[in-house]
Structure formats: structure tokens, C-alpha cells
Design a protein around this motif. Structure first.
Motif: not given
Length: 331
Positions: A124-125, A128, A131-132, A135, A264, A319
């Protein structure tokens, strides 16, 4: 009175029917990818389609467009950004054409082994952070999942036993800063071209070596023109799943939840299935007479590649550096 009441009941029933029909309206969405069926991408497409159909009770239907029917990966990314295609799964390397920091996923020997790839893509980390990154560096689409097509190996007409064996040879690579730096560091020459041109380029000698996962090598019949598969495991064949912003903004909160849950399914189930496909493909290739060199001296490659991991990630951006650190920390 009775007639009037009957008319009222009929009108009410008609309104309820229209409302129910509207609530159950079935919509179709395009899911495009550049590999044929029976690959990691089609596994991803099936997982996504089945889960979305289940959650939406048949109101959200995925129509898959495999084999680059709607264009090669860079073109499909643009179609998703413009809203002309709703969903796609694309290699992280080709994602670097719209977000250079995505090239971090293509760093050579970033992942230790198969289990590290499977766990890293489902973490999950890591998701995320990816994803960041998307975005903040792109517009017109959103990252909703991760996938895999195993790991990449080099194939050619000759055996490769160590890094010295590719010195001076022309290698078809994905158009990323990572590839353009790493292969010359190994002593090879890089050549860019669409995936669809790889077969004839190997056949005619435009390139000496191509690199991809085992199943991709098999289903695209590249073994016919490059009959030696060298197990270099130099790069995880990562993929990213996107939804167009145009569609995303039109969905209700409930529908967005369904889409994310379906995506997912890919992140948590597809990578392991992709590696199973890799093993099955290797067995098929052996039966076809393909020479598989599985004793490649990978240390001769990692001795060159490892010092570049931190350097390249830092050069790509903050990132990318965060994603690299998170992946390396996955146990």
C-alpha cells in the motif's frame, strides 16, 4: 374514481419502471493494452472486468482491446488522457513518456527476486507513493492499480553469459532515461522502436538483442528470429493501471469505489499469476527448441548497475527517490 385510481397506479408503475431501468443502465468501457491475450495484461483485464461486473451487478462492463488494437502504449496513454479510452494497463517504462519519474520502476536490479516484485507491487505504501507521483506530474488520468509481466531478460541469436558478451551490440530498449543510461554502461548501444517493430528488426539485424519477459517473448514469437533466451533478470517488467479523468469525474462515489476495488484485484493477484505464466512459457519454449541460458553471471551486471540505483532515482526526482526507498524496504 376507480378508473382514475387505475390510471394513477399505471402512471406510478411506469415511473418506477423508468427509475429502475435508469438505475440498471448498462454501460461499456474500453480497456486497452498492447500485448495479445494469454499474457499478464490479459490476466489483469480479466480480473478487472470480472470484479467490476460483480460489484456493479452487471452495470459496468469492460470490453478489452488487446494486441495494440487501439495503438502502442505511448499512444494509448494519450487516448486515456484525452478521455477517448477509459482504462489501460501500460508498462511503467512507457509511462515515463508522460511522467519521467515513473522510470524509477525500470531501475535495473531494483527488485531482488520474484517475491520482492509481487510484494512490492501490492504494498500500500508503494502504491500511494506512485499515485502521488502520477497526480502531481500528469493530467487527464489517475493511477488505480499495479501489475506485472514478470521480469525482463535479453534474447538474441547468441548466448550471453556475462556483461562482456553484449559489448558493442545493438539492443532494442524502451525509451526511458534509465535504459539509455544503463545499457551503454554495460557497453551496448541502445535503439528505440515501437514494440511492434521488434520482430522484423531482430530478423533483419537492425538490432542484435531485445529484452522482455519470457511469456511476451513466447506469444509474440520473437524466438523465431532470436532463438536464445538469456536469463538476465535485469529489470522488473512492471505495469501501471490507469483510468481517464474524463470517466472518473463522471462516476458516482459508489462507482469509484467499485473501480478501485476491481483495480486492487490486479495489484494483489495478477503479479503472482504473471510469474506462473512465465514458468509455463519457459517450459513451452524448451519444447520448441529454444536455447535458455540460465547460468548468466548476473553479478557482472549488478556490479555496474547497483551504484546507479541511488544516483538515477535522485536525478529522476523526489517522487522517484521515495518510491525507490519504499521498494527497497519491502521485506
Amino acid at each position: 374514481m376507480i378508473a382514475r385510481s387505475m390510471r394513477g397506479l399505471v402512471a406510478t408503475a411506469a415511473m418506477l419502471f423508468v427509475t429502475a431501468a435508469g438505475a440498471q443502465e448498462v454501460k461499456h468501457y474500453r480497456f486497452a493494452y498492447d500485448q495479445p491475450r494469454n499474457t499478464g495484461y490479459s490476466i489483469a483485464g480479466d480480473l478487472f472486468a470480472d470484479k467490476l461486473k460483480e460489484l456493479s451487478k452487471g452495470t459496468m462492463i469492460i470490453d478489452q482491446y488487446p494486441g495494440a488494437q487501439l495503438g502502442q502504449e505511448p499512444q494509448v496513454l494519450q487516448l486515456v488522457k484525452s478521455g477517448d479510452v477509459e482504462f489501460t494497463i501500460v508498462s511503467s517504462a512507457n509511462t515515463a513518456t508522460i511522467s519521467p519519474q515513473a522510470g524509477v520502476m525500470s531501475l535495473h536490479y531494483l527488485f531482488r527476486d520474484e517475491q520482492h516484485v509481487v510484494k512490492g507491487l501490492a504494498d500500500p505504501k508503494v502504491f500511494e507513493a506512485l499515485k502521488a507521483m502520477m497526480e502531481e506530474t500528469t493530467q487527464g488520468l489517475h493511477l488505480i492499480g499495479t501489475g506485472s509481466q514478470g521480469v525482463r531478460h535479453m534474447y538474441s541469436k547468441k548466448e550471453i553469459h556475462n556483461v562482456g558478451d553484449i559489448k558493442g551490440l545493438k539492443v532494442r530498449v524502451q525509451a526511458t532515461a534509465t535504459e539509455d543510461l544503463m545499457f551503454p554502461a554495460y557497453g551496448a548501444q541502445t535503439v528505440h522502436m515501437p514494440f511492434g517493430s521488434v520482430y522484423t528488426s531482430l530478423q533483419t539485424g537492425v538490432v542484435d538483442i531485445a529484452e522482455n519477459s519470457i511469456n511476451v517473448y513466447l506469444v509474440n514469437k520473437h524466438y523465431e528470429v532470436a532463438p536464445v533466451l538469456n536469463i538476465t533478470e535485469h529489470e522488473a517488467n512492471n505495469a501501471l493501471v490507469f483510468v481517464s479523468d474524463k470517466l472518473w469525474q463522471s462516476l458516482s462515489a459508489e462507482q469509484k469505489g467499485w473501480v478501485l476495488a476491481a483495480a486492487n484485484e490486479i495489484s494483489t493477484k495478477e503479479p503472482a499469476k504473471a510469474f506462473d505464466l512465465e514458468r509455463s512459457a519457459a517450459e513451452k519454449l524448451k519444447k520448441l527448441g529454444v536455447k535458455i541460458v540460465d547460468n548468466v553471471d548476473k553479478k557482472s551486471f549488478t556490479a555496474i548497475a547497483d551504484p546507479y540505483l541511488d544516483k538515477l532515482a535522485k536525478e529522476l526526482g523526489p517522487h522517484a527517490e521515495k518510491v525507490k526507498d519504499l521498494i527497497r524496504s519491502v521485506k
